[in-house]
Structures are given as C-alpha cells and as structure tokens.
Design a protein around this motif. Structure first.
Motif, PDB file in Angstrom:
ATOM      1  N   LYS A   7       0.864  -1.176   0.000  1.00 20.99           N
ATOM      2  CA  LYS A   7       0.000   0.000   0.000  1.00 20.99           C
ATOM      3  C   LYS A   7       0.905   1.231   0.000  1.00 20.99           C
ATOM      4  CE  LYS A   7      -4.299   1.415   1.727  1.00 20.99           C
ATOM      5  NZ  LYS A   7      -5.399   1.326   2.585  1.00 20.99           N
ATOM      6  N   THR A   8       0.734   2.069  -1.033  1.00 22.89           N
ATOM      7  CA  THR A   8       1.647   3.214  -1.192  1.00 22.89           C
ATOM      8  C   THR A   8       0.951   4.520  -0.842  1.00 22.89           C
ATOM      9  OG1 THR A   8       2.621   2.008  -3.011  1.00 22.89           O
ATOM     10  CG2 THR A   8       3.238   4.313  -2.821  1.00 22.89           C
ATOM     11  N   PHE A   9       1.602   5.301  -0.004  1.00 23.04           N
ATOM     12  CA  PHE A   9       1.124   6.653   0.313  1.00 23.04           C
ATOM     13  C   PHE A   9       2.112   7.636  -0.302  1.00 23.04           C
ATOM     14  CE2 PHE A   9      -0.037   3.725   3.629  1.00 23.04           C
ATOM     15  CZ  PHE A   9      -1.332   4.067   3.995  1.00 23.04           C
ATOM     16  N   ASN A  46       4.132   1.554   2.332  1.00 20.53           N
ATOM     17  CA  ASN A  46       5.184   2.488   1.929  1.00 20.53           C
ATOM     18  C   ASN A  46       4.664   3.887   2.244  1.00 20.53           C
ATOM     19  OD1 ASN A  46       7.452   3.607   0.946  1.00 20.53           O
ATOM     20  ND2 ASN A  46       7.071   3.122  -1.205  1.00 20.53           N
ATOM     21  N   THR A  47       5.224   4.491   3.282  1.00 24.80           N
ATOM     22  CA  THR A  47       4.566   5.628   3.941  1.00 24.80           C
ATOM     23  C   THR A  47       5.128   6.989   3.538  1.00 24.80           C
ATOM     24  OG1 THR A  47       6.156   5.534   5.732  1.00 24.80           O
ATOM     25  CG2 THR A  47       4.177   4.161   5.950  1.00 24.80           C
ATOM     26  N   CYS A  48       4.360   8.023   3.886  1.00 26.95           N
ATOM     27  CA  CYS A  48       4.726   9.409   3.583  1.00 26.95           C
ATOM     28  C   CYS A  48       4.534  10.231   4.848  1.00 26.95           C
ATOM     29  CB  CYS A  48       3.779   9.917   2.490  1.00 26.95           C
ATOM     30  SG  CYS A  48       3.874  11.683   2.229  1.00 26.95           S
ATOM     31  N   SER A  49       5.499  11.140   5.128  1.00 28.85           N
ATOM     32  CA  SER A  49       5.334  11.949   6.341  1.00 28.85           C
ATOM     33  C   SER A  49       5.366  13.439   6.023  1.00 28.85           C
ATOM     34  CB  SER A  49       6.431  11.603   7.348  1.00 28.85           C
ATOM     35  OG  SER A  49       7.695  11.820   6.767  1.00 28.85           O
ATOM     36  N   VAL A  50       5.120  13.774   4.746  1.00 25.80           N
ATOM     37  CA  VAL A  50       5.208  15.172   4.335  1.00 25.80           C
ATOM     38  C   VAL A  50       4.171  16.048   5.054  1.00 25.80           C
ATOM     39  CG1 VAL A  50       4.387  16.494   2.340  1.00 25.80           C
ATOM     40  CG2 VAL A  50       6.487  15.280   2.203  1.00 25.80           C
ATOM     41  N   SER A  55       0.986  10.885   7.821  1.00 27.34           N
ATOM     42  CA  SER A  55       1.637  10.051   8.838  1.00 27.34           C
ATOM     43  C   SER A  55       0.605   9.348   9.704  1.00 27.34           C
ATOM     44  CB  SER A  55       2.476  10.861   9.815  1.00 27.34           C
ATOM     45  OG  SER A  55       3.271  11.744   9.210  1.00 27.34           O
ATOM     46  N   GLU A  56      -0.440  10.101  10.080  1.00 25.78           N
ATOM     47  CA  GLU A  56      -1.436   9.520  10.990  1.00 25.78           C
ATOM     48  C   GLU A  56      -2.156   8.338  10.351  1.00 25.78           C
ATOM     49  OE1 GLU A  56      -1.824   9.670  14.180  1.00 25.78           O
ATOM     50  OE2 GLU A  56      -0.036  10.905  14.050  1.00 25.78           O
ATOM     51  N   LYS A  57      -2.376   8.424   9.022  1.00 24.14           N
ATOM     52  CA  LYS A  57      -3.046   7.337   8.301  1.00 24.14           C
ATOM     53  C   LYS A  57      -2.321   6.015   8.526  1.00 24.14           C
ATOM     54  CE  LYS A  57      -5.023   9.351   4.190  1.00 24.14           C
ATOM     55  NZ  LYS A  57      -4.570   9.731   2.865  1.00 24.14           N
ATOM     56  N   LEU A  62      -2.136   0.500  10.591  1.00 21.14           N
ATOM     57  CA  LEU A  62      -1.443  -0.555  11.355  1.00 21.14           C
ATOM     58  C   LEU A  62      -2.369  -1.181  12.396  1.00 21.14           C
ATOM     59  CD1 LEU A  62       2.140   0.937  11.794  1.00 21.14           C
ATOM     60  CD2 LEU A  62       1.472  -1.067  10.456  1.00 21.14           C
ATOM     61  N   GLY A  63      -3.279  -0.364  12.929  1.00 22.99           N
ATOM     62  CA  GLY A  63      -4.281  -0.891  13.872  1.00 22.99           C
ATOM     63  C   GLY A  63      -5.120  -1.966  13.185  1.00 22.99           C
TER      64      GLY A  63
END
Ligand code: SAM
Ligand code: F3S
Length: 453
Positions: A7-9, A46-50, A55-57, A62-63
């Motif tokens: 899953k790509t962010f 694959n996460t994004c923190s911009v 980030s919160e997503k 993960l929950g």
C-alpha cells in the motif's frame, strides 16, 4: 506461492520505490503481487510523512493490520518509506504488529530483513542512509508498458524550513551517469519509448562521469535523446533555484523533452519565500518562466503551493494569487501548511486561523482549475502527438495515449499502434480526458507490420 500486498502513500518517488520492493521480493523469495488482503502473506506500507494527515493514516492502518495478522499464522507486516525513516524502532513499539521497518534507502535489504524477522521472531529494523548502495542491489528493470520511471538521484539537501524530506530521505546523492544510461538502455531495448527521470530535485543532478567530471540534468537529457527508440523524456520534480539557463535552453534544442514542467513555487510572497528558505524571489521565478515560455509557448506548467504558512497575511496570500495569474499554471498540488516535528518552521508562531487557511486554499484551487480548463480547451482542433499506451479503459475499442502535456487522449485505432507515437486531432474535452481522431503515425515511427509514417 507467497503473495505480497503493497500500500503506497505519497509521492511518485514512493510509487517508484514500491515497484522496486515488489521486484526485490519477487527475485529473492518469489513473492507475487496481489491487491487482495485475504490472499496476502506479507503487507508492506510504503509511507509518507510530508503532512501530518499522511503520517497519521499509517498508524490507523497498522491498527487494522493487527487484526489481519492475528487471523492467520505466518502473516507479516512491514513499514517502509518516510514515516519508517523518521520513527525507526518507535513504530514497532507503538504498533506491535510490525515485523519489518525499513527506510527509502534500505528497501533493497528487504530479503535479509524478512529472513531475520522470521528467524528471530522480533522486528527487523534498518533505516540507514547507505549512500545510494540501493541501486547496486536492485534487480534489472522490467518493462511494464511503453513508459518507465528512472530514479536518477535520491534525497534532498535544500532543507526548506517546512519540509521533512531531507531528514527522512537523506541528503542529495546522484547516481553515476553510466548507471543511469545502463538502466535506460535496458528499458529501451525492452521497448520502452518514454522515460520520466525521478528525484526530489532532479535538476540538482550531478552524476559522476568516467572522466571524473559531473553530468548535470541538461547534459543527461541530451545524452538520453541519442537513444534511437526513446521518443520522449520527462523529469520531476525540479527546484526553481536550480532551474538553470542550460536546462531552459534544452526545451528549445531538444524536441524529445516533453513540453511540460512541474516547478514547485510554494508561495508568491517574497517574505514567505524567505521564511521558507526557498532560495529564490518571486521575480526570479517569474523571469525563468518567461524565458521558458518564449522558447516553448505551449508548455504546460504545474506547481506546488503551501497555503497558510505561519504568519501568512492577506497581502502575502494575494501575492501568491497574483503570481498564479502571471505564471498561468495549468495544474497544481496545493495544501494547507502542516507543521512537521523537527523542522525549523514547526517552532514558528502560527496565528492564522484554520478557517482562513481553508478559505485561501479553496480560492487558490478554483483559480488554478480555471487555468487548467482554459489550457485544455485550447487543445481542441489541434493535432497532438501521443504515445499510445493501451486500450482505453472504457472497453469501447478505443486506444488511450498521453499528450506531451500529460492529458489522456482516446481515439479509434488499431492495437498495433500501442507503444508507438501517433498524431491525433483533438475533438472533444471530457472531464478527465480528451477524445480525438487518428491522423497518422508520428514522423519516424514504423509499425511491426512495416507500415511507417
Ligand atoms: N522538491 C520539491 C520542491 O522543489 O519544492 C518538493 C518536494 S516535497 C516532498 C512535495 C511537496 O510537499 C512540496 O512541494 C510542498 O508543497 C509539500 N509540502 C512539503 N512539506 C509540507 C508541509 N510541512 N506542509 C504542507 N505541504 C508540504
Ligand atoms: Fe522538501 Fe524543499 Fe527539498 S520542499 S524535498 S526540502 S526542496
């Protein structure tokens, strides 16, 4: 056979990295991609923190993945990308379902991390920045259609005061010229006709050459244009401060360079640009655009904007609106400023009320939408060269090709045209695409059947 769901962010760099994760795990462990969570044995985020929301997503996702993992023994969860890079071990502590944590520069180590997590039954974490070693450990690129992305540099050293990227992806490192050429050569020999050169600041590219000197982006484009089969070159994202005269001239001298440019400006106010440490003024930005427009009048310009940077006044915002008017961007990514922990701007006092920021954002987006519609409407009646990529998704026997300015153009034609450049007359503008009729094969194109333009 083991199945992998990714899953790509976030940005195109993350899309590219995700495709490389799939390649690496296919080569090492035979993983096949799936989009069905029930079929998957391994899920990678694959996460994004911009921005904070992105980030919160990840943590809410993960929950949900904890339940997915508990439902079947042996399932594994990995977190890569910028959130992983920023949080490291803390992710595994906050979300116990996590087995693998890796950064944008260590995705090539996924096979070892996977083996380690299985062996130790503990989270395996590697978020280092090992100087571009990643590219030496990736499988040969595989063609997935007539277009391909080629990453030419990693990271960013600009340290704009609002941005987390230099901390999560590391400083700028360019791939050596020969490595880039070998990758493009392999793609072109497999039938790729268009490449997009990727990096956070591709125009800061300084690829080492055999003679000890460095190759910049303008020179790289000229060298790539010599590949016969390659018909079109794009790049993204570029930074205005490095948008050199040599690169602007390339738009005039190199017809294979697509007439499109994504040049993030962020704000039209010199005061805010200074606070952001962007390294250019509004006048300098507009001067570059004017030079470019003189050389390529039909260029499609897009940009990024941050609205509501700390202390942004009405006058600052109006300066941004005036810049949009002057530059005539035809599309943009625009967001309300999101404070990122650890960046200098996060410590600035922010007195702008959220509803004011939101109203400014909506005004800005509406304005750019109007320019976008006007640009698209001007295409009616013109003949555009498209790279025919596939059968149209409407399943009506039509083909779909992309114009130089990134619009999908659908038209009736033989499937033999897929993978070729064709000239198509634009007849109609639809919501997200154009419709037209085939005119001819583009100059220099030959079909497998021997028919040429
Ligand atoms: N290299 C590009 C440039 O020249 O600016 C930008 C890359 S950045 C990862 C992508 C976009 O995210 C930026 O252009 C900016 O508009 C947006 N962005 C970055 N940090 C942000 C923040 N803290 N809040 C809102 N948007 C942000
Ligand atoms: Fe971020 Fe500025 Fe680099 S927006 S990616 S620090 S150019």
């Amino acid at each position: 056979m083991s199945k992998l769901l990714i899953k790509t962010f976030g940005c195109q760099m993350n899309e590219y990295d995700s495709s490389k994760m799939a390649d690496v795990l296919k080569a090492s462990h035979g993983y096949e991609l799936t989009s069905d969570p029930e079929a998957a044995d391994l899920v990678l985020l694959n996460t994004c923190s911009v921005r904070e929301k992105a980030s919160e997503k990840v943590f809410s996702e993960l929950g949900r993945l904890k339940e997915w993992k508990d439902a079947k023994p042996g399932r594994l969860v990995g977190v890569g990308g910028c959130v992983a890079s920023q949080e490291g071990d803390a992710i595994a502590r906050r979300a116990p379902a996590v087995d693998l944590v890796f950064g944008p520069q260590t995705l090539h180590r996924l096979p070892q991390l996977l083996d380690q997590a299985r062996r130790t039954l503990k989270p395996a974490v590697d978020i280092r920045f090992p100087e571009i070693e990643k590219f030496d450990h990736l499988p040969e690129p595989r063609k997935e259609g007539p277009t391909a992305f080629v990453s030419i540099m990693e990271g960013c050293s600009k340290y704009c005061t609002f941005c987390i990227v230099p901390y999560t992806r590391g400083e700028e490192v360019s791939r050596p010229l020969d490595d880039v050429l070998a990758e493009v050569d392999s793609l072109v020999s497999q039938g790729v006709r268009e490449v997009t050169l990727l990096g956070q600041n591709v125009n800061a590219y300084q690829g080492a050459m055999a003679d000890g000197s460095n190759c910049d982006l303008a020179l790289l484009i000229h060298i790539l244009a010599r590949f016969d089969g390659l018909g079109r070159i794009r790049f993204t994202t570029s930074h205005p401060a490095h948008f050199t005269d040599a690169l602007i001239d390339t738009y005039a001298s190199q017809p294979k360079l697509a007439g499109v440019l994504h040049l993030p400006v962020q704000s039209g106010s010199d005061r805010i640009l200074g606070m952001m440490k962007r390294g250019y003024t509004r006048a300098e930005f507009l001067a570059k655009i004017a030079r470019l427009r003189a050389l390529r009048p039909d260029i499609a310009l897009s940009s990024d904007f941050i609205v509501g940077f700390p202390s942004e006044s009405d006058a600052d915002f109006e300066a941004t609106m005036e810049l949009i008017e002057a530059a005539r961007f035809d599309s943009a990514y625009s967001f309300v400023y999101s404070p990122r922990p650890g960046t200098p701007a996060a410590n600035l006092r922010d007195g702008v009320p959220p509803e004011v920021k939101q109203a400014r954002l909506e005004r800005l987006q509406a304005h750019i939408r109007d320019f976008g519609i006007a640009y698209t409407e001007r295409l009616i009646g013109t003949t555009q060269t498209v790279l025919v990529e596939k059968a149209s998704r409407w399943g009506n026997g039509q083909l779909a090709g992309k114009t130089h300015c990134n619009r999908w153009l659908n038209f009736d034609g033989s499937e033999q045209l897929i993978g070729h450049f064709a000239d198509v007359r634009v007849e109609e503008v639809l919501t997200n695409s154009l419709r037209g009729s085939f005119v001819a094969l583009a100059a220099g194109e030959t079909l497998a059947s021997g028919v040429s333009a």
